[in-house]
Design an enzyme around this catalytic site. Structure first.
Site, short mmCIF file in Angstrom:
data_model
loop_
_atom_site.label_atom_id
_atom_site.label_comp_id
_atom_site.label_asym_id
_atom_site.label_seq_id
_atom_site.Cartn_x
_atom_site.Cartn_y
_atom_site.Cartn_z
N ASP A 544 0.88 -1.15 0.00
CA ASP A 544 0.00 0.00 0.00
C ASP A 544 0.93 1.22 0.00
O ASP A 544 2.10 1.10 0.32
CB ASP A 544 -0.86 -0.03 1.26
N ASP A 751 -1.49 -0.65 6.03
CA ASP A 751 -1.81 -0.29 7.41
C ASP A 751 -3.04 -1.04 7.89
O ASP A 751 -3.38 -1.00 9.06
CB ASP A 751 -1.98 1.22 7.55
N ASP A 755 -7.84 -1.50 3.92
CA ASP A 755 -7.61 -2.58 2.97
C ASP A 755 -8.27 -3.88 3.41
O ASP A 755 -7.78 -4.96 3.11
CB ASP A 755 -6.10 -2.82 2.80
#
Lengths: 859, 62
Positions: A544, A751, A755
């Site tokens: 990410d 994190d 997601d």
């Protein structure tokens, strides 16, 4: 006076920072210190007359935390007091000693005098069980024992270096413990309560018993060998019949304790499994041992035939050694976990409500909605929400964030955080057993106990193996009974003893435990049993962007599109309300920006609705006005015309903002009020990690919800070939599924907050950043410090662990395939079989726990 | 060689005694920490080791 110049700190051996001017006189010589904390500790040690510590120690001391530095002060009157022996001081003299030490460590020292708090670790009265932190070598233990024993009221101090346990006996004076803790901190160590029920209750008696069994087996082995050796060496007629029989009887007498004391756990395990109609790996060994012993006894009584007492003793000793090593590794892993999960206070101070009167109560009895008061310097015992008070709270344990965070009413706080500012009143939002910390602890323990796929395979193989071996024993026995009954027993014993299921059943868990402990030492927490194994096999890593490869938006610049100050104030207030409680790093940055503005108080009330659009933005309505904050796409989708720019955000890059900056727009109704450029610095350790991954041929992707231009710019900087921006969580999930078709296993590093679907899909989800309830549910591995360099180290450790497990399984297969046919064919005598099996077990266990090349044995 | 008739049973008894002592010692936890007690001999004296006492002389108040 002589001045010794050293490039490192005399106390903790940390490199001296530039311009460090702290010096302490130790043993008449001025020594360089790296920080005021070290200097104060060294002064304390010197003043106590214990400078011998520096000569005796073989490792430098732990560097004190920066927070403790300024306030750590040596005993005020110690210069004079240290030279008097404790006996010739008047009590008033001793009480006059005063230690002012930073209480910002873990527990306020005064808390240790609270009888309610003592209930958890003082037993019997006057004896406190504590866990010492910062122990490095025997000299540390000596220093603590000697220095604390001189305190008034302290009767005895015992420090166990291996378990870091300290037993402190004092005369029961009310301030005895707190002064001991004060002084301990002045010496550069710290102590937390030792959880009596969890730690001493379970493992100590078992350790002692196993150690006794091992010792007796070792002694028995040596002594039985003494009686047997002459029989091997002497020529046939050298020893008379009487002496021969005497030595045989002596051997039998000493084999008895080895077999029925030392090996009783093996025998009992085999018997219990047999009674429950199970197969266990103890059974062939137990059968072999009993058959060998019975056969030897029979030969001895009859006066002819082979005698194997020495082989039995040797086998038991080596077998117990291998198991001892395996247990020691597991114990170390458990200690690592326990240290991570800082012991929580057992009691809390409840505030009066309609349900309860005010007073102290057990933390476990707290209900959701109860309010508790947390003193300054105390550990917050439960997850909750601040309802009264405001101040800095240190959450380093769960968030990896070393600087304290400001918490005010309405903010959540986590169990195990430290209250540093002022008294906080907290409303309990989760039962003690449901707190983030408790969940994390449970999850890690489960992961350690859970069988990884390879371990499950090995386990199943071991069970089939035992069944096959017993069957093989029956067939071999039948064949030899038919053809050569004389050799039936030696062959059978050799066959039962030579096989080594340990390599299958013992080695895989030992490797997992050793590696998990090392990972925890690195700051990588394994939450799922398969985590280590999957990490070792990674072929694709998906990162990410925001908050993972970058530090999370740190610098926010606002470009106002309105000049009206009142309008700006309104916008700031609205932004603060919209972004509160959002987990996204950009939201944190924007909130920080809001907090820095003087105009615009929080307008948290009066909102009709606030809606979060994951990956896009937030919208809400207040007093009939629609507010929208989010990406350009989001606002364009809502029909807001962006001034000067088409919704095509790449055009924005032509303006002053750097390409890597993320942009957030805030619209009031259909009109854009302000644009934020969030500059997002790359983490320092990313480049090294990416270089390592690409050197291994791992496929690296960057998937982000941020605008494609910013994502591409970051990818170019870092040399990531595959990067895609503007993705919704669902898009990421689809891409992950696509990758799983070709390049499994796929690891997702993020994190974890935005997601969720991606984390659920990935073969291994690695969360970088603060631990939270949501993270514990969805992540397989957590790195609270968000230090990506540890990820590289963790991957190396995992690969090494997997390699060792495979080596062990291959060895087990090869060894058993060679040894069993040899034994069944009668080519191995029982002692050769015993030796082979013992050495194989030791080899496998040693390989399982051995550190990687260039790593030390300790984590 | 006849003395073996006496010595062998004695060695058995001694070995068993040693085993009992070992078991008792580990039951009391004497084997749990093998490093720290080595330093406790240093703790006999208020002034720890000779060298440090001489090193420290300069800073001590009489």
């Amino acid at each position: 006076m002589k001045v010794v110049e050293a490039p490192v700190c005399f106390h903790c051996a940390a490199p001296l920072p530039a311009g460090a001017s702290w010096r302490t006189e130790v043993g008449g010589v001025s020594r360089a210190m790296c920080c005021p904390g070290c200097a104060a500790i060294a002064r304390t040690i010197e003043a106590a007359g214990m400078a011998g510590y520096y000569l005796a120690r073989d490792r430098p001391a732990v560097t004190p935390p920066p927070g403790a530095a300024a306030a750590t002060v040596i005993p005020l009157a110690a210069g004079a007091a240290a030279d008097q022996s404790p006996a010739d001081q008047s009590p008033a003299d001793r009480n006059a000693r005063d230690w002012r030490v930073a209480d910002e460590t873990q527990f306020a020292a005064s808390l240790f005098d609270d009888p309610a708090f003592q209930a958890a670790f003082v037993h019997p009265p006057g004896q406190a069980h504590l866990l010492v932190q910062g122990l490095r070598c025997g000299a540390c233990a000596w220093l603590i024992e000697t220095a604390l024993a001189r305190l008034p009221g302290v009767q005895s101090v015992t420090v166990n270096l291996a378990s870091t346990h300290m037993l402190l006996a004092w005369d029961g004076r009310p301030d005895g413990l707190s002064s001991a803790i004060h002084y301990l901190r002045a010496l550069g160590y710290d102590a937390v309560p030792w959880d009596l029920q969890q730690m001493t209750g379970s493992s100590a008696p078992r350790d002692r018993r196993e150690w006794a069994e091992l010792l007796v087996a070792g002694l028995g082995m040596m002594q039985v060998m003494m009686y047997t050796l002459p029989l091997y060496l002497a020529s046939p007629d050298e020893i008379t019949g009487g002496q021969l029989r005497l030595m045989q009887w002596a051997g039998a007498a000493l084999t008895l304790p080895v077999l029925f004391f030392s090996a009783r756990s093996i025998l009992r395990g085999a018997w219990l499994a047999a009674r429950a109609r199970h197969l266990s790996m103890d059974q062939p060994i137990a059968l072999g041992l009993l058959a060998a012993f019975a056969g030897s006894l029979h030969s001895m009584v009859v006066g002819s035939g082979p005698i194997w007492f020495d082989s039995i003793a040797m086998l038991v000793f080596f077998l117990l050694s291998a198991r001892w090593i395996e247990r020691a590794v597991r114990r170390q892993a458990a200690v690592q976990t326990a240290q991570l999960a800082r012991p929580l206070p057992a009691r809390a101070e409840r505030v009066a409500s309609h349900r309860h009167p005010a007073g102290s109560c057990s933390v476990n009895s707290l209900q959701i909605g109860d309010r508790i008061r947390v003193a300054v310097g105390a550990v917050i015992p439960v997850d909750g929400q601040v309802v009264f008070g405001a101040g800095p709270v240190a959450e380093a344990l769960l968030t990896g964030e070393s600087t304290p965070v400001w918490r005010t009413s309405g903010d959540p706080v986590l169990a195990a955080s430290l209250n540093l500012g002022q008294v906080l009143e907290i409303e309990v939002t989760a039962l003690a057993r449901d707190s983030v910390l408790a969940r994390l602890r449970t999850r890690m323990e489960e992961a350690l106990g859970a069988r990884a796929p390879l371990a499950r395979l090995a386990d199943r193989a071991a069970r089939h193996f035992v069944a096959g071996l017993l069957l093989c024993g029956v067939l071999t026995g039948a064949w030899w009974a038919w053809h050569d009954p004389q050799h039936l027993l030696p062959v059978l014993v050799a066959l039962l003893v030579v096989s080594c299921p340990c390599a299958l059943a013992l080695a895989v868990p030992a490797t997992l435990a050793a590696s998990s402990a090392r990972l925890a030492g690195l700051g990588v927490l394994v939450l799922r049993g398969h985590g280590l194994e999957t990490l070792a096999q990674v072929r694709t890593v998906v990162f990410d962007k925001t908050g993972t490869l970058t530090q999370g938006a740190a610098n926010v610049t606002a470009h106002w599109l309105t000049k009206d100050a009142q309008e700006r104030g309104q916008a700031t207030a609205a932004l603060r309300a919209l972004e509160s409680g959002q987990g996204h790093p950009l939201a944190h940055a924007l909130l920080a920006w809001c907090a820095a503005q003087t105009d615009g108080a929080a307008a948290t009330e009066g909102w009709d609705w606030i809606r979060v659009h994951p990956g896009l933005g937030v919208s809400g309505r207040r007093a009939g006005v629609d507010w929208q904050v989010g990406s350009a796409d989001f606002l364009a989708g809502a029909g807001v015309a962006l001034p000067g720019n088409a919704p095509d955000v790449t055009a924005g890059a032509s303006e002053a903002a750097p390409a890597a900056a993320s942009r957030v727009w805030l619209a009031q109704g259909q009109r854009v009020v302000v644009r934020f450029d969030c500059d997002d610095p790359i983490r320092a350790d990313v480049a090294a990690l990416l270089a390592m991954l690409q050197a291994q041929g791992t496929r690296v992707l960057l998937l982000s919800g941020d605008r494609p231009a910013a994502v591409q710019a970051l990818a170019d900087t870092l040399g990531i070939r595959e990067a895609r921006g503007g993705l919704l969580p669902a898009d990421k999930q689809a891409i992950l599924q696509g990758l799983q078709g070709s390049d499994r296993p796929v690891v997702m590093v993020g994190d974890g907050l935005n997601d969720g679907p991606g984390f659920a899909t990935a073969d291994l989800a690695i969360a970088v950043g603060p631990v939270s309830q949501a993270l514990i549910r969805c992540a397989d591995l957590v790195i609270p410090s968000a230090n990506l360099a540890t990820l590289a180290a963790a991957m190396a450790e995992a690969r090494s662990a997997l390699q060792r497990m495979r080596q062990n399984l291959a060895w087990a297969l090869a060894y058993n395939l060679c040894a069993i046919p040899l034994a069944a064919g009668g080519w191995l005598s029982p002692w050769q079989a015993g030796l082979g099996m013992s050495l194989s077990s030791l080899l496998v266990v040693a390989n399982a726990v051995r550190p990687r090349r260039g790593q030390s044995w300790m984590c | 060689m006849d003395v073996l008739i006496l010595l062998i049973p004695m060695s058995v008894v001694l070995a068993l005694l040693a085993a009992v002592v070992l078991v008792m010692m580990s039951r009391q936890g004497q084997f749990e920490d093998l490093d720290t007690p080595g330093f406790s001999v240093l703790a006999d004296d208020d002034r720890p080791v000779e060298q440090s006492a001489s090193l420290a002389d300069g800073t001590r108040q009489p």
